[in-house]
Design an enzyme around this catalytic site. Structure first.
Site, mmCIF file in Angstrom:
data_model
loop_
_atom_site.group_PDB
_atom_site.id
_atom_site.type_symbol
_atom_site.label_atom_id
_atom_site.label_comp_id
_atom_site.label_asym_id
_atom_site.label_seq_id
_atom_site.Cartn_x
_atom_site.Cartn_y
_atom_site.Cartn_z
ATOM 1 N N ASP A 31 -6.327 -16.198 2.802
ATOM 2 C CA ASP A 31 -5.176 -15.637 3.503
ATOM 3 C C ASP A 31 -4.200 -16.770 3.822
ATOM 4 O OD1 ASP A 31 -4.721 -12.820 5.391
ATOM 5 O OD2 ASP A 31 -3.478 -14.574 5.771
ATOM 6 N N ASN A 88 -7.644 -2.898 7.506
ATOM 7 C CA ASN A 88 -6.596 -2.228 8.258
ATOM 8 C C ASN A 88 -6.027 -1.103 7.398
ATOM 9 O OD1 ASN A 88 -6.805 -4.082 10.409
ATOM 10 N ND2 ASN A 88 -5.480 -5.536 9.341
ATOM 11 N N VAL A 97 0.294 -5.238 4.179
ATOM 12 C CA VAL A 97 0.375 -5.251 2.712
ATOM 13 C C VAL A 97 -0.324 -3.992 2.195
ATOM 14 C CG1 VAL A 97 -0.243 -6.466 0.604
ATOM 15 C CG2 VAL A 97 0.454 -7.773 2.635
ATOM 16 N N HIS A 101 -7.304 -4.101 0.843
ATOM 17 C CA HIS A 101 -7.970 -5.403 0.912
ATOM 18 C C HIS A 101 -8.933 -5.442 2.089
ATOM 19 C CE1 HIS A 101 -4.156 -5.532 3.131
ATOM 20 N NE2 HIS A 101 -4.755 -6.347 3.982
ATOM 21 N N HIS A 103 -10.541 -8.056 4.812
ATOM 22 C CA HIS A 103 -10.459 -9.387 5.411
ATOM 23 C C HIS A 103 -11.889 -9.856 5.678
ATOM 24 C CE1 HIS A 103 -6.111 -9.232 6.821
ATOM 25 N NE2 HIS A 103 -6.341 -7.945 6.631
HETATM 26 P P1 AMP Z 1 -2.972 -6.479 6.593
HETATM 27 O O1 AMP Z 1 -2.297 -6.588 7.929
HETATM 28 O O2 AMP Z 1 -4.375 -5.965 6.700
HETATM 29 O O3 AMP Z 1 -2.137 -5.723 5.587
HETATM 30 O O4 AMP Z 1 -3.125 -7.969 6.103
HETATM 31 C C1 AMP Z 1 -2.306 -8.564 5.149
HETATM 32 C C2 AMP Z 1 -2.712 -10.017 5.084
HETATM 33 O O5 AMP Z 1 -2.155 -10.581 3.921
HETATM 34 C C3 AMP Z 1 -2.224 -10.858 6.269
HETATM 35 O O6 AMP Z 1 -3.333 -11.440 6.937
HETATM 36 C C4 AMP Z 1 -1.316 -11.902 5.624
HETATM 37 O O7 AMP Z 1 -1.429 -13.155 6.232
HETATM 38 C C5 AMP Z 1 -1.829 -11.909 4.188
HETATM 39 N N1 AMP Z 1 -0.857 -12.313 3.186
HETATM 40 C C6 AMP Z 1 0.407 -11.837 3.037
HETATM 41 N N2 AMP Z 1 1.008 -12.441 1.989
HETATM 42 C C7 AMP Z 1 0.095 -13.294 1.463
HETATM 43 C C8 AMP Z 1 0.102 -14.198 0.369
HETATM 44 N N3 AMP Z 1 1.179 -14.357 -0.404
HETATM 45 N N4 AMP Z 1 -1.016 -14.927 0.113
HETATM 46 C C9 AMP Z 1 -2.109 -14.774 0.881
HETATM 47 N N5 AMP Z 1 -2.190 -13.938 1.935
HETATM 48 C C10 AMP Z 1 -1.103 -13.203 2.224
#
Ligand code: AMP
Length: 120
Positions: A31, A88, A97, A101, A103
């Site tokens: 992340d 999430n 995003v 995914h 975490h």
């Molecule tokens: P969520 O809130 O569950 O959608 O988490 C999305 C996660 O993606 C967050 O923890 C961000 O820090 C991570 N994230 C967003 N863009 C990138 C990226 N380009 N590379 C790695 N992690 C990312």
């Protein structure tokens, strides 16, 4: 592949990320804004927007995502100390995003409270 999806772009090597695992169905990378010393994202290659978009035929994939997360937890020496898997889902679930995914969080004592937002 969805052109405006950052995780699709990472999967297709069009955007940079520190990839720690990949196979024909799954990619895992660090992340970019880690919320814990170990913070990995385990992502299906197929663009599935959210948890609620999973279908019955995706059961095997979900099992594999969890299996990869557990293998990574062992690789990152989290299996003895413990770790957290978080998904999430949707706006009020804190999803930012919209590409499914998991975490994987660990490397410090995480709050025992039920996760809110980043939840650590
Ligand atoms: P969520 O809130 O569950 O959608 O988490 C999305 C996660 O993606 C967050 O923890 C961000 O820090 C991570 N994230 C967003 N863009 C990138 C990226 N380009 N590379 C790695 N992690 C990312």
């Amino acid at each position: 592949m969805t052109a405006d999806c950052i995780f699709c772009r990472i999967i297709n090597k069009e955007s940079d990320a520190e990839i720690v695992y990949e196979d024909e169905d799954i990619v895992a990378f660090k992340d970019v804004y880690p919320a814990a010393p170990v913070h990995l994202l385990i992502v299906p290659r197929r663009h599935i927007p959210t948890l609620v978009d999973l279908k019955e035929e995706d059961t095997l994939l979900v099992g594999r995502l969890v299996g990869v997360a557990n293998d990574l937890a062992r690789s990152f020496d989290l299996d003895k100390s413990g770790y957290r898997l978080v998904i999430n889902c949707g706006r009020e679930g804190g999803q930012v995003v919209y590409h499914l995914h998991l975490h994987l969080l660990g490397g410090k004592a995480l709050s025992p409270a039920i996760a809110r937002g980043r939840g650590v």
